[in-house]
Enzyme design. Structure first.
Site, mmCIF file in Angstrom:
data_model
loop_
_atom_site.group_PDB
_atom_site.id
_atom_site.type_symbol
_atom_site.label_atom_id
_atom_site.label_comp_id
_atom_site.label_asym_id
_atom_site.label_seq_id
_atom_site.Cartn_x
_atom_site.Cartn_y
_atom_site.Cartn_z
ATOM 1 N N SER A 1 45.173 -56.096 -55.264
ATOM 2 C CA SER A 1 44.617 -56.905 -56.343
ATOM 3 C C SER A 1 43.162 -56.526 -56.551
ATOM 4 O O SER A 1 42.442 -56.229 -55.588
ATOM 5 C CB SER A 1 44.711 -58.398 -56.015
ATOM 6 O OG SER A 1 44.008 -59.172 -56.979
ATOM 7 N N TYR B 1 42.062 -65.062 -50.385
ATOM 8 C CA TYR B 1 42.933 -64.128 -51.103
ATOM 9 C C TYR B 1 42.244 -62.781 -51.286
ATOM 10 O O TYR B 1 42.839 -61.726 -51.054
ATOM 11 C CB TYR B 1 43.327 -64.716 -52.453
ATOM 12 C CG TYR B 1 44.254 -63.840 -53.258
ATOM 13 C CD1 TYR B 1 45.593 -63.726 -52.908
ATOM 14 C CD2 TYR B 1 43.794 -63.141 -54.365
ATOM 15 C CE1 TYR B 1 46.457 -62.921 -53.636
ATOM 16 C CE2 TYR B 1 44.642 -62.334 -55.102
ATOM 17 C CZ TYR B 1 45.978 -62.227 -54.741
ATOM 18 O OH TYR B 1 46.821 -61.412 -55.477
ATOM 19 N N ASP C 1 63.612 -62.648 -49.745
ATOM 20 C CA ASP C 1 62.767 -63.746 -50.196
ATOM 21 C C ASP C 1 62.870 -64.864 -49.181
ATOM 22 O O ASP C 1 63.926 -65.056 -48.558
ATOM 23 C CB ASP C 1 63.183 -64.253 -51.582
ATOM 24 C CG ASP C 1 62.041 -64.962 -52.291
ATOM 25 O OD1 ASP C 1 61.383 -64.326 -53.146
ATOM 26 O OD2 ASP C 1 61.779 -66.147 -51.970
#
Length: 275
Positions: free
Chosen positions: A139, A151, A37
Site C-alpha cells: 500500500s 497499517y 478466507d
C-alpha cells in the site's frame, strides 16, 4: 487456454473484494486456485461460483496468523492439483485511529494478519514451490498516512518482506513482487478519508500478469496501480553526496547539512498523501 494454464495458485483473503477478483480472474486465465478466507462460507461461495463457470477451485479455510493453517493451504493445493506455482498474500485488515488513541489489541491483530500472515504463507509456500511467483499486497500508506500508523507500518514491513524474499529466492526461480492497489472494497470503506476508486476487478489483470511466465523478469518490485495509472515505485537507496570524515562532531554534522546534504521532502509530501 489462458496465460495461467496449468498453474495452481493459493489466494488468501479470497472470500470477497480484491481476493475474490484475483481468484476469478486467475481462473478465467487458466489457473486452478485454492480459495482461502477466515470466513470459510464466503470462500466456499467463491469456489462454487468458479466451479459453476467450469473452473477448478478448492477451499482452505482458516486464518493466516496460524502457521499451521498457512501450511494447510499449501498442502491443499499440492494435494488437489499436484503442485503450487503461485501465492497471492491478499489477506489483510486495516482501521483508522489517532496516534495515542490506538488500541494495543487491535494493533497486535493487524500486525499479525498483515505481517506475520504474509511471512507464514511465504514460508509454507516455498517449501513446495519449485518455480513460480509470489504477489504480496502492499500500500502507498507505507510512506506515512495519518490515522493509520499501524497499517502504514505493516505495509512498510510488506515492502521489506518483498525485497528480502525476492533477493533470497531469485536463484530458485521464484519471483516476489508487491502490488499497491487502490480499489473500492470493504477495507477501503473503513478508511473515512478514502477517495473514490474503481472496483476490485480493475486490479486483477496486474496480479494475473505477475503470476504468469510473461513476467519472468519482474521481481523485487513495488507496483502501484490506481485509477488507471500503473507505475513502479522507487525504493530506498543512498542519495548523493556521501560525505566522509575521519572525525565527526556536532559542528561538522551541522556544516554538512547546511552546505552539502539536501534532505528530500518526506515521502508523504512527494506522494501527496492526504492529511
Amino acid at each position: 487456454m489462458g496465460i495461467l494454464a496449468g498453474k495452481a495458485v493459493v489466494i488468501t483473503g479470497a472470500g470477497q473484494g480484491l481476493g475474490r477478483a484475483f481468484a476469478t480472474h486467475a481462473v478465467a486465465n487458466g489457473a486452478a486456485v485454492v480459495i482461502n478466507d477466515v470466513d470459510e462460507p464466503l470462500a466456499r461461495k467463491v469456489a462454487d461460483l468458479i466451479s459453476l463457470r467450469g473452473g477448478e477451485a478448492v477451499v482452505s479455510g482458516g486464518c493466516v496468523t496460524d502457521p499451521e493453517q498457512a501450511q494447510a493451504m499449501v498442502d491443499t493445493c499440492t494435494a488437489a492439483f499436484g503442485r503450487i506455482d503461485g501465492l497471492v498474500n491478499n489477506a489483510g485488515i486495516r482501521y483508522q485511529a489517532d496516534i495515542g488513541q490506538d488500541d494495543p489489541d487491535r494493533m497486535r491483530e493487524l500486525v499479525e494478519v498483515n505481517v506475520l500472515g504474509t511471512l507464514y504463507c511465504i514460508n509454507a509456500a516455498v517449501r513446495s514451490m519449485r518455480r513460480g511467483s509470489i504477489v504480496n499486497l502492499g500500500s502507498v500508506a507505507m510512506v506515512g498516512q495519518p490515522t493509520a500508523l499501524t497499517y502504514s507500518a505493516s505495509k512498510g514491513a510488506v515492502a521489506s518482506i518483498t525485497a528480502g524474499a525476492a533477493n533470497e529466492l531469485h536463484e530458485r526461480g521464484i519471483r516476489v513482487n508487491a502490488v499497491c492497489p487502490l480499489a473500492w472494497t470493504r477495507m477501503a470503506a473503513a478508511d473515512t478519508k478514502a477517495t473514490p476508486s474503481g472496483p476490485p476487478e480493475t486490479i486483477a489483470p496486474l496480479v494475473t500478469y505477475l503470476l504468469s511466465d510473461r513476467a519472468a523478469k519482474i521481481t523485487g518490485q513495488l507496483i502501484r496501480f490506481a485509477n488507471g495509472k500503473l507505475h513502479v515505485m522507487g525504493q530506498t537507496s543512498p542519495k548523493a553526496p556521501v560525505i566522509e570524515s575521519d572525525e565527526w562532531d556536532v559542528d561538522k554534522i551541522a556544516e554538512a547539512f547546511e552546505e552539502a546534504l539536501e534532505p528530500e521532502d518526506p515521502a508523504w509530501v512527494r506522494w501527496g498523501v492526504r492529511t
